[in-house]
Design a protein around this motif. Structure first.
Motif, mmCIF file in Angstrom:
data_model
loop_
_atom_site.group_PDB
_atom_site.id
_atom_site.type_symbol
_atom_site.label_atom_id
_atom_site.label_comp_id
_atom_site.label_asym_id
_atom_site.label_seq_id
_atom_site.Cartn_x
_atom_site.Cartn_y
_atom_site.Cartn_z
ATOM 1 N N LEU A 1 0.850 -1.185 0.000
ATOM 2 C CA LEU A 1 0.000 0.000 0.000
ATOM 3 C C LEU A 1 0.889 1.239 0.000
ATOM 4 O O LEU A 1 1.883 1.304 0.731
ATOM 5 C CB LEU A 1 -0.932 0.018 1.212
ATOM 6 N N LEU A 2 0.527 2.209 -0.830
ATOM 7 C CA LEU A 2 1.300 3.440 -0.984
ATOM 8 C C LEU A 2 0.449 4.625 -0.571
ATOM 9 O O LEU A 2 -0.775 4.597 -0.700
ATOM 10 C CB LEU A 2 1.735 3.622 -2.445
ATOM 11 N N GLY A 3 1.097 5.686 -0.087
ATOM 12 C CA GLY A 3 0.324 6.862 0.285
ATOM 13 C C GLY A 3 1.191 8.059 0.592
ATOM 14 O O GLY A 3 2.404 7.940 0.770
ATOM 15 N N SER A 4 0.555 9.235 0.646
ATOM 16 C CA SER A 4 1.243 10.476 1.026
ATOM 17 C C SER A 4 0.534 11.135 2.211
ATOM 18 O O SER A 4 0.713 12.318 2.467
ATOM 19 C CB SER A 4 1.304 11.437 -0.171
ATOM 20 N N SER A 5 -0.290 10.337 2.907
ATOM 21 C CA SER A 5 -0.928 10.785 4.149
ATOM 22 C C SER A 5 -0.955 9.585 5.089
ATOM 23 O O SER A 5 -0.436 8.517 4.761
ATOM 24 C CB SER A 5 -2.352 11.292 3.883
ATOM 25 N N ASP A 6 -1.593 9.746 6.257
ATOM 26 C CA ASP A 6 -1.597 8.627 7.202
ATOM 27 C C ASP A 6 -2.682 7.598 6.908
ATOM 28 O O ASP A 6 -2.746 6.557 7.547
ATOM 29 C CB ASP A 6 -1.719 9.140 8.639
ATOM 30 N N TYR A 7 -3.550 7.849 5.902
ATOM 31 C CA TYR A 7 -4.656 6.935 5.621
ATOM 32 C C TYR A 7 -4.137 5.540 5.268
ATOM 33 O O TYR A 7 -4.538 4.531 5.866
ATOM 34 C CB TYR A 7 -5.519 7.478 4.478
ATOM 35 N N SER A 8 -3.250 5.479 4.266
ATOM 36 C CA SER A 8 -2.759 4.172 3.833
ATOM 37 C C SER A 8 -1.846 3.535 4.873
ATOM 38 O O SER A 8 -1.737 2.305 4.931
ATOM 39 C CB SER A 8 -2.030 4.295 2.491
ATOM 40 N N ALA A 9 -1.189 4.361 5.699
ATOM 41 C CA ALA A 9 -0.364 3.815 6.789
ATOM 42 C C ALA A 9 -1.242 3.031 7.761
ATOM 43 O O ALA A 9 -0.900 1.920 8.176
ATOM 44 C CB ALA A 9 0.367 4.945 7.509
ATOM 45 N N ARG A 10 -2.393 3.607 8.118
ATOM 46 C CA ARG A 10 -3.324 2.924 9.019
ATOM 47 C C ARG A 10 -3.873 1.644 8.393
ATOM 48 O O ARG A 10 -3.956 0.596 9.037
ATOM 49 C CB ARG A 10 -4.490 3.856 9.374
ATOM 50 N N LEU A 11 -4.248 1.742 7.120
ATOM 51 C CA LEU A 11 -4.856 0.592 6.447
ATOM 52 C C LEU A 11 -3.845 -0.537 6.275
ATOM 53 O O LEU A 11 -4.168 -1.713 6.505
ATOM 54 C CB LEU A 11 -5.412 1.023 5.082
ATOM 55 N N ALA A 12 -2.609 -0.189 5.875
ATOM 56 C CA ALA A 12 -1.579 -1.218 5.721
ATOM 57 C C ALA A 12 -1.289 -1.906 7.051
ATOM 58 O O ALA A 12 -1.119 -3.126 7.109
ATOM 59 C CB ALA A 12 -0.304 -0.595 5.159
ATOM 60 N N ALA A 13 -1.236 -1.121 8.120
ATOM 61 C CA ALA A 13 -0.998 -1.704 9.450
ATOM 62 C C ALA A 13 -2.144 -2.628 9.846
ATOM 63 O O ALA A 13 -1.925 -3.722 10.387
ATOM 64 C CB ALA A 13 -0.841 -0.582 10.472
ATOM 65 N N GLU A 14 -3.359 -2.203 9.579
ATOM 66 C CA GLU A 14 -4.543 -2.995 9.940
ATOM 67 C C GLU A 14 -4.577 -4.321 9.185
ATOM 68 O O GLU A 14 -4.931 -5.366 9.738
ATOM 69 C CB GLU A 14 -5.798 -2.185 9.631
ATOM 70 N N LYS A 15 -4.194 -4.286 7.892
ATOM 71 C CA LYS A 15 -4.280 -5.483 7.063
ATOM 72 C C LYS A 15 -2.985 -6.301 7.072
ATOM 73 O O LYS A 15 -2.927 -7.370 6.449
ATOM 74 C CB LYS A 15 -4.640 -5.088 5.611
ATOM 75 N N GLY A 16 -1.949 -5.804 7.747
ATOM 76 C CA GLY A 16 -0.691 -6.536 7.788
ATOM 77 C C GLY A 16 0.004 -6.597 6.444
ATOM 78 O O GLY A 16 0.531 -7.640 6.044
ATOM 79 N N LEU A 17 0.022 -5.448 5.737
ATOM 80 C CA LEU A 17 0.651 -5.373 4.423
ATOM 81 C C LEU A 17 1.869 -4.448 4.474
ATOM 82 O O LEU A 17 1.936 -3.549 5.313
ATOM 83 C CB LEU A 17 -0.346 -4.816 3.388
ATOM 84 N N PRO A 18 2.828 -4.621 3.574
ATOM 85 C CA PRO A 18 3.931 -3.663 3.494
ATOM 86 C C PRO A 18 3.435 -2.305 3.009
ATOM 87 O O PRO A 18 2.418 -2.211 2.299
ATOM 88 C CB PRO A 18 4.894 -4.300 2.493
ATOM 89 N N TYR A 19 4.166 -1.255 3.382
ATOM 90 C CA TYR A 19 3.692 0.114 3.163
ATOM 91 C C TYR A 19 4.851 1.023 2.761
ATOM 92 O O TYR A 19 5.969 0.868 3.262
ATOM 93 C CB TYR A 19 3.051 0.631 4.454
ATOM 94 N N VAL A 20 4.573 1.963 1.852
ATOM 95 C CA VAL A 20 5.569 2.962 1.459
ATOM 96 C C VAL A 20 4.923 4.346 1.459
ATOM 97 O O VAL A 20 3.852 4.537 0.869
ATOM 98 C CB VAL A 20 6.144 2.689 0.055
ATOM 99 N N PHE A 21 5.577 5.291 2.142
ATOM 100 C CA PHE A 21 5.145 6.687 2.141
ATOM 101 C C PHE A 21 5.870 7.421 1.013
ATOM 102 O O PHE A 21 7.066 7.226 0.803
ATOM 103 C CB PHE A 21 5.473 7.346 3.481
ATOM 104 N N ALA A 22 5.149 8.269 0.295
ATOM 105 C CA ALA A 22 5.707 8.974 -0.868
ATOM 106 C C ALA A 22 6.589 10.140 -0.440
ATOM 107 O O ALA A 22 6.261 11.308 -0.663
ATOM 108 C CB ALA A 22 4.578 9.448 -1.776
ATOM 109 N N HIS A 23 7.727 9.828 0.159
ATOM 110 C CA HIS A 23 8.642 10.864 0.634
ATOM 111 C C HIS A 23 9.164 11.711 -0.529
ATOM 112 O O HIS A 23 9.380 12.913 -0.379
ATOM 113 C CB HIS A 23 9.807 10.210 1.375
ATOM 114 N N HIS A 24 9.368 11.091 -1.708
ATOM 115 C CA HIS A 24 9.900 11.829 -2.856
ATOM 116 C C HIS A 24 8.943 12.918 -3.318
ATOM 117 O O HIS A 24 9.357 13.918 -3.900
ATOM 118 C CB HIS A 24 10.172 10.864 -4.017
ATOM 119 N N PHE A 25 7.639 12.736 -3.061
ATOM 120 C CA PHE A 25 6.642 13.695 -3.519
ATOM 121 C C PHE A 25 6.232 14.650 -2.412
ATOM 122 O O PHE A 25 6.147 15.862 -2.605
ATOM 123 C CB PHE A 25 5.409 12.958 -4.046
#
Length: 346
Positions: free
Chosen positions: A178-202
């Protein structure tokens, strides 16, 4: 500091001296370079109706890049799921995984990655990328995961359950991020036990907070026992630091136009970018962006990358090579982008 593993993010940029065919040839050359240098993965973005970006269809690009390389993992960075039916994405990536087993990543994002008119056209005029598609993002992610599984998913229609599989006999599945530039996908990835990447470059801000939220909230899953993440960063590297700064100018001007609502065009040459005169406020924006990028000579740039990895506690950094081309560069290549990868790899 231990040097992190390196990967590549590619938007398939289109310069003013290139056709789409040229830009695709340059991307395949860049991917082969990354493969030869030992980069871990090569991800391709999804953007639509942009004059300087040819990365409109990640699955097609992934097939091209995977076929042109030998060992590097290839994936989407990412597929913007609200633009597509979950079954279509599941089918596309199940086939890619079947063709290149163990080498495919499916990075999924929630943003549309385009303007409202193009979003409307993506869905054949049937309402475009609606609020409902965005609000049902967690459900769509679950659908993709279930459909790619060998067992498929049971679909209830008119009182009967029908098995729906993305491909007839799956023996492996792509790794889903799961990818994201806010905390939404961070929460969802944590909930579903998936790897996660924050769009630091953007984004450039909020990275530490998003990663901390993901790590602290993570729930182990059959797919992943503990949190998995890495960092993305824009980079322009040359033998000389001043030359690296020159080469970063075309992309900095592109990002300035994007963030200030100016018309977008193909990426200009380094020489053309040097001639652009910026107002004081524009210079401040450009300087602030450049300060978050990796720009410099080889030793300095490698140290910056290692420092970023240590700061955010990651062992992998995904490089978005943004070095522009000089006048007269071969249209089917991107020598400055390739040099960035070579110099960072040491």
């Amino acid at each position: 500091m231990t040097p992190p593993t390196l990967s590549v993010l590619d938007l398939v940029p289109v310069r003013e001296d290139q056709s789409t065919s040229d830009a695709l040839a340059a991307t395949l050359s860049l991917a082969r370079t990354a493969d030869e240098l030992g980069y871990r993965r090569y991800w391709l973005a999804e953007h639509h109706n942009m004059p300087a970006v040819a990365a409109t269809n990640p699955p097609v690009l992934i097939g091209m890049v995977a076929g042109a390389t030998r060992r590097i993992r290839v994936g989407s960075g990412g597929v913007m799921l609200p633009n597509h039916a979950p079954l279509v994405i599941a089918e596309q990536f199940a086939l890619l995984e079947a063709a290149y087993p163990g080498r495919i990543d499916l990075g999924i994002g929630r943003a549309p990655g385009t303007d409202p008119v193009t979003g409307w056209a993506l869905r054949h005029g049937a309402g475009g990328v609606t609020d409902e598609a965005v609000s049902r993002f967690p459900e769509y992610v679950e659908n993709v995961l279930a459909m790619m599984d060998a067992a498929g998913v049971g679909l209830a229609v008119q009182g009967r359950t029908h098995v729906l599989r993305a491909t007839p006999v799956a023996t492996s599945v792509p790794t889903v991020w799961l990818l994201g530039s806010s905390d939404y996908s961070a929460r969802l990835a944590a909930e579903k036990g998936l790897p996660y990447v924050f769009a630091h470059h953007f984004s450039g801000s909020g990275t530490a907070e998003a990663l901390a939220l993901y790590r602290s909230s993570f729930r182990p899953s059959p797919e992943l026992a503990e949190p998995s993440t890495f960092l993305t960063v824009n980079a322009s590297v040359a033998e000389d630091a001043d030359e690296a700064r020159r080469r970063a100018l075309p992309q900095l001007l592109m990002m300035l136009a994007l963030r200030t609502g100016q018309p977008l065009g193909p990426q200009v040459s380094v020489e053309a970018a040097e001639k652009v005169e910026l107002a004081a406020g524009q210079r401040e924006i450009v300087e602030a962006m450049a300060a978050r990028w990796v720009i410099g000579g080889p030793a300095e740039a490698r140290e910056q990358v290692a420092r970023l990895a240590a700061t955010y506690d990651v062992d992998e950094v995904m490089i978005h090579p943004v070095a522009g081309a000089a006048v007269g560069a071969e249209p089917t290549g991107s020598p400055a982008r390739e040099e960035t990868l070579r110099l960072l790899a040491g």
